[in-house]
Motif scaffolding. Structure first.
Motif, PDB file in Angstrom:
ATOM      1  N   GLY A   8      21.270 -21.894 -10.315  1.00 25.75           N
ATOM      2  CA  GLY A   8      21.665 -23.301 -10.368  1.00 25.75           C
ATOM      3  C   GLY A   8      21.241 -23.843 -11.718  1.00 25.75           C
ATOM      4  N   THR A   9      20.411 -24.877 -11.699  1.00 28.97           N
ATOM      5  CA  THR A   9      19.892 -25.429 -12.954  1.00 28.97           C
ATOM      6  C   THR A   9      18.435 -25.038 -13.182  1.00 28.97           C
ATOM      7  OG1 THR A   9      19.277 -27.486 -11.835  1.00 28.97           O
ATOM      8  CG2 THR A   9      21.462 -27.396 -12.854  1.00 28.97           C
ATOM      9  N   THR A  10      17.887 -24.231 -12.259  1.00 29.93           N
ATOM     10  CA  THR A  10      16.459 -23.883 -12.347  1.00 29.93           C
ATOM     11  C   THR A  10      16.275 -22.507 -12.982  1.00 29.93           C
ATOM     12  OG1 THR A  10      16.077 -25.137 -10.314  1.00 29.93           O
ATOM     13  CG2 THR A  10      14.327 -23.641 -11.040  1.00 29.93           C
ATOM     14  N   PRO A  11      15.449 -22.408 -14.040  1.00 25.85           N
ATOM     15  CA  PRO A  11      15.223 -21.100 -14.671  1.00 25.85           C
ATOM     16  C   PRO A  11      14.403 -20.182 -13.772  1.00 25.85           C
ATOM     17  CG  PRO A  11      14.491 -22.912 -16.099  1.00 25.85           C
ATOM     18  CD  PRO A  11      14.753 -23.490 -14.754  1.00 25.85           C
ATOM     19  N   ALA A  12      14.712 -18.899 -13.833  1.00 28.38           N
ATOM     20  CA  ALA A  12      13.900 -17.902 -13.142  1.00 28.38           C
ATOM     21  C   ALA A  12      12.493 -17.931 -13.716  1.00 28.38           C
ATOM     22  CB  ALA A  12      14.510 -16.518 -13.310  1.00 28.38           C
ATOM     23  N   THR A  13      11.501 -17.771 -12.854  1.00 27.62           N
ATOM     24  CA  THR A  13      10.118 -17.825 -13.317  1.00 27.62           C
ATOM     25  C   THR A  13       9.787 -16.659 -14.224  1.00 27.62           C
ATOM     26  OG1 THR A  13       9.493 -16.725 -11.260  1.00 27.62           O
ATOM     27  CG2 THR A  13       9.322 -19.111 -11.309  1.00 27.62           C
ATOM     28  N   VAL A  14      10.349 -15.480 -13.923  1.00 28.87           N
ATOM     29  CA  VAL A  14      10.120 -14.272 -14.717  1.00 28.87           C
ATOM     30  C   VAL A  14      11.406 -13.459 -14.708  1.00 28.87           C
ATOM     31  CG1 VAL A  14       8.784 -12.139 -14.939  1.00 28.87           C
ATOM     32  CG2 VAL A  14       7.667 -14.192 -14.075  1.00 28.87           C
ATOM     33  N   PHE A  15      11.727 -12.821 -15.849  1.00 29.00           N
ATOM     34  CA  PHE A  15      12.852 -11.890 -15.834  1.00 29.00           C
ATOM     35  C   PHE A  15      12.608 -10.783 -16.845  1.00 29.00           C
ATOM     36  CE2 PHE A  15      14.079 -14.980 -19.057  1.00 29.00           C
ATOM     37  CZ  PHE A  15      14.578 -14.184 -20.082  1.00 29.00           C
ATOM     38  N   THR A  16      13.229  -9.618 -16.569  1.00 27.61           N
ATOM     39  CA  THR A  16      13.126  -8.465 -17.450  1.00 27.61           C
ATOM     40  C   THR A  16      14.523  -7.971 -17.762  1.00 27.61           C
ATOM     41  OG1 THR A  16      11.019  -7.808 -16.468  1.00 27.61           O
ATOM     42  CG2 THR A  16      12.226  -6.125 -17.700  1.00 27.61           C
ATOM     43  N   ILE A  17      14.812  -7.780 -19.071  1.00 29.61           N
ATOM     44  CA  ILE A  17      16.114  -7.235 -19.477  1.00 29.61           C
ATOM     45  C   ILE A  17      16.016  -5.709 -19.373  1.00 29.61           C
ATOM     46  CG2 ILE A  17      17.837  -7.112 -21.312  1.00 29.61           C
ATOM     47  CD1 ILE A  17      16.491  -9.670 -22.475  1.00 29.61           C
ATOM     48  N   ASN A  18      16.638  -5.147 -18.351  1.00 30.09           N
ATOM     49  CA  ASN A  18      16.602  -3.700 -18.167  1.00 30.09           C
ATOM     50  C   ASN A  18      17.550  -3.000 -19.136  1.00 30.09           C
ATOM     51  OD1 ASN A  18      14.890  -4.201 -15.962  1.00 30.09           O
ATOM     52  ND2 ASN A  18      16.642  -4.441 -14.603  1.00 30.09           N
ATOM     53  N   ALA A  63      21.668  -3.874 -21.423  1.00 28.85           N
ATOM     54  CA  ALA A  63      22.693  -4.873 -21.768  1.00 28.85           C
ATOM     55  C   ALA A  63      23.514  -5.271 -20.557  1.00 28.85           C
ATOM     56  CB  ALA A  63      23.608  -4.338 -22.863  1.00 28.85           C
ATOM     57  N   THR A  64      23.374  -4.502 -19.445  1.00 30.00           N
ATOM     58  CA  THR A  64      24.178  -4.783 -18.253  1.00 30.00           C
ATOM     59  C   THR A  64      23.335  -5.093 -17.016  1.00 30.00           C
ATOM     60  OG1 THR A  64      24.287  -2.419 -17.712  1.00 30.00           O
ATOM     61  CG2 THR A  64      26.063  -3.317 -19.078  1.00 30.00           C
ATOM     62  N   GLN A  65      22.004  -5.145 -17.154  1.00 29.27           N
ATOM     63  CA  GLN A  65      21.185  -5.386 -15.962  1.00 29.27           C
ATOM     64  C   GLN A  65      19.909  -6.168 -16.309  1.00 29.27           C
ATOM     65  OE1 GLN A  65      18.628  -2.393 -13.725  1.00 29.27           O
ATOM     66  NE2 GLN A  65      20.470  -2.402 -12.441  1.00 29.27           N
ATOM     67  N   ILE A  66      19.613  -7.133 -15.430  1.00 29.48           N
ATOM     68  CA  ILE A  66      18.390  -7.940 -15.540  1.00 29.48           C
ATOM     69  C   ILE A  66      17.746  -7.994 -14.170  1.00 29.48           C
ATOM     70  CG2 ILE A  66      17.486 -10.287 -15.884  1.00 29.48           C
ATOM     71  CD1 ILE A  66      19.708 -10.733 -17.920  1.00 29.48           C
ATOM     72  N   THR A  67      16.431  -7.878 -14.126  1.00 32.84           N
ATOM     73  CA  THR A  67      15.692  -8.115 -12.891  1.00 32.84           C
ATOM     74  C   THR A  67      14.962  -9.439 -13.040  1.00 32.84           C
ATOM     75  OG1 THR A  67      15.373  -5.758 -12.500  1.00 32.84           O
ATOM     76  CG2 THR A  67      13.909  -7.271 -11.335  1.00 32.84           C
ATOM     77  N   ALA A  68      15.246 -10.372 -12.117  1.00 28.64           N
ATOM     78  CA  ALA A  68      14.673 -11.719 -12.216  1.00 28.64           C
ATOM     79  C   ALA A  68      13.942 -12.072 -10.930  1.00 28.64           C
ATOM     80  CB  ALA A  68      15.764 -12.745 -12.489  1.00 28.64           C
ATOM     81  N   THR A  69      12.916 -12.901 -11.058  1.00 30.83           N
ATOM     82  CA  THR A  69      12.216 -13.435  -9.902  1.00 30.83           C
ATOM     83  C   THR A  69      12.823 -14.800  -9.586  1.00 30.83           C
ATOM     84  OG1 THR A  69      10.182 -12.296 -10.484  1.00 30.83           O
ATOM     85  CG2 THR A  69       9.994 -14.161  -8.970  1.00 30.83           C
ATOM     86  N   ALA A  70      13.398 -14.910  -8.369  1.00 34.06           N
ATOM     87  CA  ALA A  70      14.097 -16.143  -8.006  1.00 34.06           C
ATOM     88  C   ALA A  70      13.125 -17.316  -7.937  1.00 34.06           C
ATOM     89  CB  ALA A  70      14.810 -15.977  -6.675  1.00 34.06           C
TER      90      ALA A  70
END
Length: 534
Positions: free
Chosen positions: A321-331, A333-340
């Motif tokens: 939405g408009t809220t940034p993920a608290t933490v994210f890792t760029i795995n 160019a095609t995948q990111i793991t984010a903490t909702a």
């Protein structure tokens, strides 16, 4: 004696013709020599400038200047250089008034009335330098503006003569700056004297160390801060071959607006001191988001979400939405793991922000309210399990697991407020909870009750018409739910965990009496119906 014949006059005739021919040839040669002498006489057609003080450098134009031996201004001899058969460069000698310019060669002296007017000698004046600064290595062109530049003999940058200079007019000179350092005074010298001075500054070449950001969208338009040294006098900023708008922030920073582009370009800065080193700026494509896994989670956030798509390199933000993920890792160019992050119940678009821009909504993450339990029906059961328990509560539709203590049990979702399960075997009590994508519910206590046992009936017989009050003795009778005389259900009253009274229903013969409680159904004891007398 015979007389000898007279000599033939023929040879005499031949000599006469020969003499005539020789005379004719001599006349022709003399005529030709005179014609050649007339053709080679020098001719003066112009002088530039046509006035000025003694010492002025002038250009004399005309023809027949080859082999010039003298150039005179009136009667005064001038120093000169023959540039070609049609041009002579000369320095005006001392004189006054208006005088005729003549050129003398071995073929004669010019006669044309081309004149030079002597003017009073005044010192030149300088009003501006453009540019007023340049690189320490010199070599750049500086336009000097002022007055009285005719006949300029020297242009000095400090004590060093300009590498070259051209007098464009009496009010303008173009000079090539020599190498130097610091600030020097520029001065022009003419036959009229030396000018005032103007300051020219030698600048150190700029150097750049970083770009922030070092990448941006292919559409351009973003502001890039360039950090380095000697940037205060920046005159241009280039992204590749494209010159862009810029603002000098300080001697160490310049901000520039990136133009449109693709892939990578070299960025450099130019000042009067020269052009800086290059730094690489990367154009990034707008990212796309295709899937989010899992696609739902608790409103409290905190769960790990794998986002797939394209163009994730350099990701600066992941938005739920408009809220940034608290933490994210760029795995990749095609995948990111984010903490909702936390969110309100419902669907939220997941977007990725990179220097290339923000992705368009392509995938959604659903925030699910956590389940809440209100009651168990029944809230207790036999230690052997196997009985059906209905769990009541809210937000139960997405149930993924039900636990009785540590045991996971099969379940059936009846609706958003009810889930049915089969109780497993157990003892004492167990915490019951269930899990959905919204989280794990609160706990409710389920009690395992031991099966009842009956040890005595008093009395153990009664009339067939029923109505006998029978005291049932045993154990685990407190949760009794029914008492049976054979197949007939009897009214009863629980007196304690070891005793209850039951009203025998009508019957005949001998029947089995048992008690059913939360823990199950007891053993059987016989009760005999006594027929009436007769």
């Amino acid at each position: 004696m015979p007389t000898s014949p007279a000599p033939s006059p023929r040879p005499l005739a031949v000599d006469a013709r020969t003499a005539a021919a020789k005379a004719s040839d001599t006349k022709t040669a003399d005529t030709r020599s005179a014609a050649q002498t007339a053709a080679a006489a020098p001719s003066v057609t112009g002088v530039n400038p046509s006035s000025g003080p003694a010492g002025t450098a002038v250009v004399i134009t005309g023809s027949g200047f080859t082999g010039t031996t003298q150039v005179r201004f009136g009667t005064a001899l001038a120093s000169f250089t023959v540039v070609s058969a049609t041009q002579i460069n000369a320095t005006v000698p001392t004189g006054s008034g208006t005088v005729q310019i003549t050129v003398t060669t071995p073929n004669g002296t010019s006669t044309q009335n081309v004149t030079f007017s002597y003017a009073s000698a005044t010192a030149p004046t300088l009003t501006s330098l453009n540019p007023a600064s340049g690189p320490a290595g010199g070599g750049n062109s500086v336009v000097i503006t002022g007055t009285g530049f005719t006949g300029t003999t020297q242009v000095l940058f400090g004590t060093t003569a300009a590498t070259a200079f051209t007098v464009n007019s009496a009010t303008q000179i173009t000079a090539t700056a020599p190498a130097g350092s610091g600030s020097v005074q520029v001065k022009v010298t003419t036959p009229g004297g030396s000018s005032n001075t103007l300051t020219y500054t030698y600048s150190t070449a700029p150097a750049i160390s970083s770009l922030n950001p070092a990448s941006g969208p292919q559409a351009g338009g973003n502001t890039v801060v360039i950090t380095g040294t000697n940037l205060a006098t920046t005159t241009s900023v280039h992204f590749g071959a494209t010159a862009v708008g810029f603002t000098v922030l300080s001697n160490t920073q310049v901000s520039a607006v990136a133009p449109p582009g693709t892939v990578t370009v070299n960025v450099n800065v130019t000042t009067p001191g020269g052009t800086s080193n290059n730094l690489i700026y990367t154009y990034s494509a707008i990212p796309t988001v295709t899937t989010v896994n899992p696609g739902q989670g608790p409103t409290s956030g905190g769960n790990s979400v794998v986002i797939t798509g394209t163009g994730f390199t350099g990701t600066t933000q992941v938005l739920f939405g408009t809220t940034p993920a608290t933490v994210f890792t760029i795995n990749s160019a095609t995948q990111i793991t984010a903490t909702a992050p936390p969110g309100a119940p419902g669907a939220s678009p997941v977007n990725v922000v990179t220097p290339g821009g923000t992705s368009s909504p392509g995938a959604f993450y659903f925030y699910v309210a956590p389940p809440a339990l209100t009651s168990l029906s029944p809230a207790s059961g036999p230690t052997a399990g196997g009985n059906t328990v209905v769990i009541n509560g809210f937000h139960l539709t997405l149930t993924t697991a039900v636990h009785f203590g540590a045991a996971s049990v099969p379940f059936t979702v009846l609706n958003d407020n009810q889930v049915s399960v089969t109780a497993p075997a157990g003892t004492a009590t167990a915490n019951v909870n269930l899990t959905t994508s919204g989280g794990t519910s609160n706990n409710l206590v389920y009690t395992y009750a031991p099966a009842p046992a009956v040890s005595g009936l008093n009395p153990a017989l009664g009339p067939e018409i029923g109505g006998t009050i029978v005291t049932v003795t045993g154990t685990n009778l407190a949760t009794t739910t029914s008492v049976h005389f054979g197949a007939a259900s009897a009214a009863f009253t629980v007196l304690s965990d070891t005793q209850l009274t039951a009203v025998a229903p009508p019957g005949t013969g001998t029947v089995s009496v048992n008690v059913t409680a939360t823990g199950g159904t007891s053993n059987n004891l016989p009760f005999t119906y006594v027929p009436p007398p007769g």
